[in-house]
Motif scaffolding. Sequence first.
Motif, PDB file in Angstrom:
ATOM      1  N   GLU A 129       0.792  -1.083   0.033  1.00  0.00           N
ATOM      2  CA  GLU A 129      -0.099   0.156   0.096  1.00  0.00           C
ATOM      3  C   GLU A 129       0.830   1.156   0.150  1.00  0.00           C
ATOM      4  N   VAL A 130       1.929   1.340   0.838  1.00  0.00           N
ATOM      5  CA  VAL A 130       2.834   2.430   1.145  1.00  0.00           C
ATOM      6  C   VAL A 130       4.122   1.861   0.737  1.00  0.00           C
ATOM      7  N   LEU A 131       5.012   2.345  -0.115  1.00  0.00           N
ATOM      8  CA  LEU A 131       6.297   1.997  -0.641  1.00  0.00           C
ATOM      9  C   LEU A 131       7.348   3.292  -0.313  1.00  0.00           C
ATOM     10  N   VAL A 132       8.477   2.745   0.518  1.00  0.00           N
ATOM     11  CA  VAL A 132       9.473   3.695   0.730  1.00  0.00           C
ATOM     12  C   VAL A 132      10.547   3.268   0.170  1.00  0.00           C
ATOM     13  N   LEU A 133      11.375   4.176  -0.618  1.00  0.00           N
ATOM     14  CA  LEU A 133      12.445   3.751  -1.558  1.00  0.00           C
ATOM     15  C   LEU A 133      13.510   4.504  -1.041  1.00  0.00           C
ATOM     16  N   LEU A 134      14.608   3.859  -0.546  1.00  0.00           N
ATOM     17  CA  LEU A 134      15.764   4.571  -0.255  1.00  0.00           C
ATOM     18  C   LEU A 134      16.860   4.263  -1.084  1.00  0.00           C
ATOM     19  N   SER A 135      17.410   5.318  -1.733  1.00  0.00           N
ATOM     20  CA  SER A 135      18.408   5.147  -2.593  1.00  0.00           C
ATOM     21  C   SER A 135      18.497   3.801  -3.518  1.00  0.00           C
ATOM     22  N   SER A 136      16.974   3.638  -3.980  1.00  0.00           N
ATOM     23  CA  SER A 136      16.603   2.376  -4.701  1.00  0.00           C
ATOM     24  C   SER A 136      17.517   2.137  -6.023  1.00  0.00           C
ATOM     25  N   ALA A 137      17.866   0.689  -6.132  1.00  0.00           N
ATOM     26  CA  ALA A 137      18.152   0.447  -7.385  1.00  0.00           C
ATOM     27  C   ALA A 137      17.199   0.245  -8.227  1.00  0.00           C
ATOM     28  N   GLY A 138      17.449   0.126  -9.613  1.00  0.00           N
ATOM     29  CA  GLY A 138      16.436  -0.221 -10.686  1.00  0.00           C
ATOM     30  C   GLY A 138      16.673   0.698 -11.852  1.00  0.00           C
ATOM     31  N   ILE A 139      17.148   1.929 -11.732  1.00  0.00           N
ATOM     32  CA  ILE A 139      17.339   2.807 -12.874  1.00  0.00           C
ATOM     33  C   ILE A 139      18.918   2.262 -13.461  1.00  0.00           C
ATOM     34  N   VAL A 140      19.092   1.952 -14.544  1.00  0.00           N
ATOM     35  CA  VAL A 140      20.259   1.569 -14.996  1.00  0.00           C
ATOM     36  C   VAL A 140      21.179   2.791 -15.705  1.00  0.00           C
ATOM     37  N   ALA A 141      22.288   3.218 -14.836  1.00  0.00           N
ATOM     38  CA  ALA A 141      22.933   4.519 -15.233  1.00  0.00           C
ATOM     39  C   ALA A 141      23.707   4.155 -16.372  1.00  0.00           C
ATOM     40  N   PRO A 142      24.127   5.214 -17.100  1.00  0.00           N
ATOM     41  CA  PRO A 142      25.189   4.736 -18.372  1.00  0.00           C
ATOM     42  C   PRO A 142      26.481   4.581 -17.891  1.00  0.00           C
ATOM     43  N   LYS A 143      27.169   3.881 -18.345  1.00  0.00           N
ATOM     44  CA  LYS A 143      28.549   3.081 -17.918  1.00  0.00           C
ATOM     45  C   LYS A 143      29.630   4.062 -18.302  1.00  0.00           C
ATOM     46  N   SER A 144      30.671   4.515 -17.586  1.00  0.00           N
ATOM     47  CA  SER A 144      31.737   5.422 -18.159  1.00  0.00           C
ATOM     48  C   SER A 144      32.718   4.516 -18.878  1.00  0.00           C
TER      49      SER A 144
ATOM     50  N   SER B  50      12.375   0.530 -15.037  1.00  0.00           N
ATOM     51  CA  SER B  50      11.625   1.584 -15.555  1.00  0.00           C
ATOM     52  C   SER B  50      10.063   1.063 -15.544  1.00  0.00           C
ATOM     53  N   GLU B  51       9.879  -0.039 -16.276  1.00  0.00           N
ATOM     54  CA  GLU B  51       8.250  -0.339 -16.451  1.00  0.00           C
ATOM     55  C   GLU B  51       7.720  -0.449 -14.994  1.00  0.00           C
ATOM     56  N   GLN B  52       8.364  -1.356 -14.123  1.00  0.00           N
ATOM     57  CA  GLN B  52       7.796  -1.495 -12.896  1.00  0.00           C
ATOM     58  C   GLN B  52       7.723  -0.028 -12.026  1.00  0.00           C
ATOM     59  N   PHE B  53       8.393   0.769 -12.184  1.00  0.00           N
ATOM     60  CA  PHE B  53       8.229   2.081 -11.438  1.00  0.00           C
ATOM     61  C   PHE B  53       7.158   2.703 -12.349  1.00  0.00           C
ATOM     62  N   LEU B  54       6.939   2.493 -13.596  1.00  0.00           N
ATOM     63  CA  LEU B  54       6.024   3.483 -14.325  1.00  0.00           C
ATOM     64  C   LEU B  54       4.550   2.752 -13.923  1.00  0.00           C
ATOM     65  N   THR B  55       4.575   1.713 -13.546  1.00  0.00           N
ATOM     66  CA  THR B  55       3.075   1.038 -13.347  1.00  0.00           C
ATOM     67  C   THR B  55       2.874   0.670 -11.830  1.00  0.00           C
ATOM     68  N   CYS B  56       3.701   1.392 -10.937  1.00  0.00           N
ATOM     69  CA  CYS B  56       3.564   1.175  -9.571  1.00  0.00           C
ATOM     70  C   CYS B  56       2.540   2.056  -9.175  1.00  0.00           C
ATOM     71  N   LYS B  57       1.533   1.467  -8.316  1.00  0.00           N
ATOM     72  CA  LYS B  57       0.250   2.185  -7.867  1.00  0.00           C
ATOM     73  C   LYS B  57       0.475   2.232  -6.298  1.00  0.00           C
ATOM     74  N   ALA B  58       1.506   2.082  -5.575  1.00  0.00           N
ATOM     75  CA  ALA B  58       1.653   2.241  -4.437  1.00  0.00           C
ATOM     76  C   ALA B  58       1.865   3.716  -3.998  1.00  0.00           C
ATOM     77  N   LYS B  59       1.280   4.424  -2.738  1.00  0.00           N
ATOM     78  CA  LYS B  59       1.650   5.574  -2.517  1.00  0.00           C
ATOM     79  C   LYS B  59       3.299   5.715  -2.141  1.00  0.00           C
ATOM     80  N   THR B  60       3.920   6.358  -2.890  1.00  0.00           N
ATOM     81  CA  THR B  60       5.411   6.140  -3.007  1.00  0.00           C
ATOM     82  C   THR B  60       6.246   7.278  -2.433  1.00  0.00           C
ATOM     83  N   PHE B  61       7.149   7.217  -1.393  1.00  0.00           N
ATOM     84  CA  PHE B  61       7.907   7.839  -0.818  1.00  0.00           C
ATOM     85  C   PHE B  61       9.494   7.625  -1.310  1.00  0.00           C
ATOM     86  N   ILE B  62      10.072   8.567  -1.951  1.00  0.00           N
ATOM     87  CA  ILE B  62      11.688   8.251  -2.335  1.00  0.00           C
ATOM     88  C   ILE B  62      12.592   9.221  -1.888  1.00  0.00           C
ATOM     89  N   PHE B  63      13.380   8.658  -0.953  1.00  0.00           N
ATOM     90  CA  PHE B  63      14.451   9.403  -0.119  1.00  0.00           C
ATOM     91  C   PHE B  63      15.908   8.982  -0.787  1.00  0.00           C
TER      92      PHE B  63
END
Length: 239
Positions: A110-125, A175-188
């Motif tokens: 119901e409530v999702l709290v993400l703390l510096s969550s993984a899941g976004i693939v950053a470009p490699k140096s 990205s797709e999982q975050f895009l379809t996320c229905k939870a009340k979400t707080f990102i720290f």
Amino acid sequence: MAKKEIVFQNSNYSLSYEILNFGKPQTILFLHGWGSNKEIMKQAFGQTFSSYQHLYLDLPGFGHSSIEAVIDTGTYSDIVHVFLKALHVKPFMVVGHSFGGKVATLLKPEVLVLLSSAGIVAPKSFKVKAKIALFKMLKPFFPKSFYRFFATKDVDGMSQTMYEILKRVVNEDFSEQFLTCKAKTFIFWGKNDAATPLASGEKMHTLITGSHFFPLEGDHFFFLKQNKQIEKTLLEIGF
């Protein structure tokens, strides 16, 4: 600390967990990041959210929990789901740090709290790309143990099974999982996070409809010092 034995896909898992504030009507599940365990989450949040029951879990292969096979994040989520059913607990809130944030997202609380969550693939140096290319070129000429010379410091002391899991999950694009996320979400997020950069948190915020985004002082483990601020923010906004 307690242990729960579960069976998932014909494999036995022994999962280590701890409950604080036992008997409170609503439960918060805390999930740690890669290379960590439930103790770091308890250290951060054990003295917060006193009106809620806390459930701290060592994810399979971490802390005192067993691992049986090479799995991906989706399977981690499925195992945690079976574990929760075995305990007869349905958390209304899941707090996930880094890798634990991906697992938390798949649990669809119901409530999702993400703390510096993984899941976004950053470009490699360029340096990282060159290292990967060199490893692939030399890999056929060296024993399996040679991988540790090229691997991230996260593999220190890691079993081959856990290393194979790391290779499988590290580049998962959620990205797709975050895009379809229905939870009340707080990102720290830690403003100086080098493991999961602040830009990843900003993108996550744009993907999750209605989410709240809070950059705070600190690095990837910012929540150890910002625990009270996180609690205050969540309680003030309300669930």
